[in-house]
Motif scaffolding. Structure first.
Motif, PDB file in Angstrom:
ATOM      1  N   UNK A 130     -70.282  10.189 -24.880  1.00  0.00           N
ATOM      2  CA  UNK A 130     -70.811  11.184 -24.617  1.00  0.00           C
ATOM      3  C   UNK A 130     -72.290  11.232 -24.331  1.00  0.00           C
ATOM      4  N   UNK A 131     -72.823  10.914 -23.209  1.00  0.00           N
ATOM      5  CA  UNK A 131     -74.105  11.069 -22.934  1.00  0.00           C
ATOM      6  C   UNK A 131     -74.301  11.431 -21.330  1.00  0.00           C
ATOM      7  N   UNK A 132     -75.343  11.720 -21.132  1.00  0.00           N
ATOM      8  CA  UNK A 132     -75.635  12.039 -19.971  1.00  0.00           C
ATOM      9  C   UNK A 132     -75.217  11.083 -18.619  1.00  0.00           C
ATOM     10  N   UNK A 133     -74.781  11.418 -17.474  1.00  0.00           N
ATOM     11  CA  UNK A 133     -74.256  10.613 -16.730  1.00  0.00           C
ATOM     12  C   UNK A 133     -74.985  10.714 -15.101  1.00  0.00           C
ATOM     13  N   UNK A 134     -75.606  11.907 -14.786  1.00  0.00           N
ATOM     14  CA  UNK A 134     -76.457  12.220 -13.704  1.00  0.00           C
ATOM     15  C   UNK A 134     -77.981  12.137 -13.971  1.00  0.00           C
ATOM     16  N   UNK A 135     -78.170  12.785 -15.056  1.00  0.00           N
ATOM     17  CA  UNK A 135     -79.605  12.619 -15.152  1.00  0.00           C
ATOM     18  C   UNK A 135     -80.120  11.916 -16.248  1.00  0.00           C
ATOM     19  N   UNK A 136     -81.390  11.649 -16.332  1.00  0.00           N
ATOM     20  CA  UNK A 136     -81.938  10.832 -17.422  1.00  0.00           C
ATOM     21  C   UNK A 136     -81.854  11.126 -18.793  1.00  0.00           C
ATOM     22  N   UNK A 137     -81.625  10.394 -19.649  1.00  0.00           N
ATOM     23  CA  UNK A 137     -81.349  10.705 -21.118  1.00  0.00           C
ATOM     24  C   UNK A 137     -82.341  11.762 -21.699  1.00  0.00           C
ATOM     25  N   UNK A 138     -83.575  11.704 -21.043  1.00  0.00           N
ATOM     26  CA  UNK A 138     -84.608  12.378 -21.791  1.00  0.00           C
ATOM     27  C   UNK A 138     -84.882  13.747 -20.983  1.00  0.00           C
ATOM     28  N   UNK A 139     -83.893  14.203 -19.874  1.00  0.00           N
ATOM     29  CA  UNK A 139     -84.080  15.372 -19.502  1.00  0.00           C
ATOM     30  C   UNK A 139     -83.725  16.356 -20.344  1.00  0.00           C
ATOM     31  N   UNK A 140     -84.358  17.547 -20.262  1.00  0.00           N
ATOM     32  CA  UNK A 140     -84.397  18.717 -20.904  1.00  0.00           C
ATOM     33  C   UNK A 140     -83.605  20.056 -20.114  1.00  0.00           C
ATOM     34  N   UNK A 141     -82.514  20.275 -20.703  1.00  0.00           N
ATOM     35  CA  UNK A 141     -81.710  21.599 -20.167  1.00  0.00           C
ATOM     36  C   UNK A 141     -80.614  21.131 -19.314  1.00  0.00           C
ATOM     37  N   UNK A 142     -79.840  22.020 -18.886  1.00  0.00           N
ATOM     38  CA  UNK A 142     -78.387  21.900 -18.390  1.00  0.00           C
ATOM     39  C   UNK A 142     -78.564  22.760 -16.911  1.00  0.00           C
ATOM     40  N   UNK A 143     -78.641  21.951 -15.881  1.00  0.00           N
ATOM     41  CA  UNK A 143     -79.053  22.384 -14.556  1.00  0.00           C
ATOM     42  C   UNK A 143     -78.110  23.336 -13.901  1.00  0.00           C
ATOM     43  N   UNK A 144     -76.592  23.400 -14.321  1.00  0.00           N
ATOM     44  CA  UNK A 144     -75.946  24.275 -13.706  1.00  0.00           C
ATOM     45  C   UNK A 144     -75.607  25.467 -14.636  1.00  0.00           C
ATOM     46  N   UNK A 145     -76.166  25.703 -15.608  1.00  0.00           N
ATOM     47  CA  UNK A 145     -76.415  26.711 -16.417  1.00  0.00           C
ATOM     48  C   UNK A 145     -76.789  27.958 -15.636  1.00  0.00           C
TER      49      UNK A 145
END
Length: 177
Positions: A130-145
């Motif tokens: 379980x890790x990010x798949x579309x965004x970089x690992x250091x991305x902050x937040x969750x864009x579809x919220x």
């Protein structure tokens, strides 16, 4: 077998876990208790009359301010042998957005669950990677919220200029084929 009959069979087998069955435009959705999701899906997969051997999709949904439990995880199942389909939903609370992973039942859930984690922050317990798949690992937040800032994060992502530079080089490349 028709989806409504499948939903009723599921309610008979799991009377406490099937929370709701809804029909909309000829499609059936079954809302189940997230705490028993593995038992329910193992039954849907293994029962010879149902045999949901294909997980079409797993996705998240955010109902900020509209439902008691903010998130839903939605599963679309299909039986290749029997040619029937079913949508199963599980509500997930905002304070601890987590649900058990179904990768052990359908290996194809792997990337779908990672995408739901990446976009909504829903944690899939027991997921093998379980890790990010579309965004970089250091991305902050969750864009579809629903409460994610429309303009994106306040501070610029460090890799943004590198991506722009690569895109510029790609556009300058001319194909001579």
């Amino acid at each position: 077998m028709e989806a409504l009959l499948i939903a009723e069979k599921l309610r008979e087998r799991f009377p406490e876990e099937v929370l709701d069955i809804k029909e909309f435009r000829g499609q059936i959705s079954v809302t189940v208790n997230k705490d028993k999701i593995l038992n329910i899906f193992r039954y849907l997969h293994d029962d010879p009359d149902l045999f949901f051997d294909y997980l079409v999709d797993v996705c998240g949904a955010d109902y900020l301010g509209k439902k008691e439990k903010r998130f839903e995880v939605v599963y679309h199942l299909y039986s290749i042998k029997h040619r029937h389909a079913l949508r199963v939903k599980a509500e997930v609370a905002a304070d601890k957005p987590s649900i058990d992973s179904v990768v052990g039942i359908w290996a194809g859930a792997n990337w779908h669950e990672r995408e739901a984690y990446d976009m909504y922050g829903i944690v899939f317990n027991g997921h093998p990677d379980l890790r990010r798949i579309l965004l970089p690992e250091d991305w902050e937040g969750y864009p579809l919220r629903k409460d994610y800032p429309v303009k994106g994060p306040e501070k610029e992502w460090p890799g943004f200029l590198d991506v722009l530079d690569k895109a510029k080089k790609y556009r300058e490349f001319e194909w001579h084929g």
